[in-house]
Design a protein around this motif. Structure first.
Motif, PDB file in Angstrom:
ATOM      1  N   ASP A  44     -11.947   5.184  -3.291  1.00  0.00           N
ATOM      2  CA  ASP A  44     -13.193   4.916  -4.015  1.00  0.00           C
ATOM      3  C   ASP A  44     -14.198   6.065  -3.862  1.00  0.00           C
ATOM      4  O   ASP A  44     -14.983   6.320  -4.757  1.00  0.00           O
TER       5      ASP A  44
ATOM      6  N   ASP B  92      -8.449   2.244   0.568  1.00  0.00           N
ATOM      7  CA  ASP B  92      -9.283   1.818  -0.553  1.00  0.00           C
ATOM      8  C   ASP B  92     -10.615   2.553  -0.513  1.00  0.00           C
ATOM      9  O   ASP B  92     -11.080   3.070  -1.529  1.00  0.00           O
TER      10      ASP B  92
ATOM     11  N   SER C 206      -7.743  -1.923  -6.042  1.00  0.00           N
ATOM     12  CA  SER C 206      -8.734  -0.898  -6.371  1.00  0.00           C
ATOM     13  C   SER C 206      -8.483  -0.364  -7.776  1.00  0.00           C
ATOM     14  O   SER C 206      -7.346  -0.044  -8.139  1.00  0.00           O
TER      15      SER C 206
ATOM     16  N   CYS D 248       0.870  -1.175   0.000  1.00  0.00           N
ATOM     17  CA  CYS D 248       0.000   0.000   0.000  1.00  0.00           C
ATOM     18  C   CYS D 248       0.910   1.229   0.000  1.00  0.00           C
ATOM     19  O   CYS D 248       1.797   1.341   0.849  1.00  0.00           O
TER      20      CYS D 248
END
Length: 69
Positions: A65, A61, A34, A20
């Protein structure tokens, strides 16, 4: 239910992005693949392209989004 090809997309994204980018977490069990360009706006090729994704931890995430980052 997973979308068709989603497992391959996830594997490609995590292979390209080993962690990440915000947290540095590398455990693939904790990463979510994602889409950068949303699924609904992508061509079939883009939907499965590992370059069209980031590997995020769940919090990031969700923020990604929802357009916060």
């Amino acid at each position: 239910l997973a979308r068709r090809g989603q497992g391959r997309f996830r594997a490609d994204v995590i292979n390209r992005n080993k962690c990440c980018p915000f947290t540095g977490v590398t455990d693939s069990r904790l990463l979510i693949a994602s889409h950068i360009k949303p699924w609904r706006e992508s061509s079939n090729r883009q939907r499965l392209d590992g370059n069209n994704g980031f590997a995020f931890t769940p919090t990031y995430d969700r923020l990604f989004d929802q357009g916060y980052i």
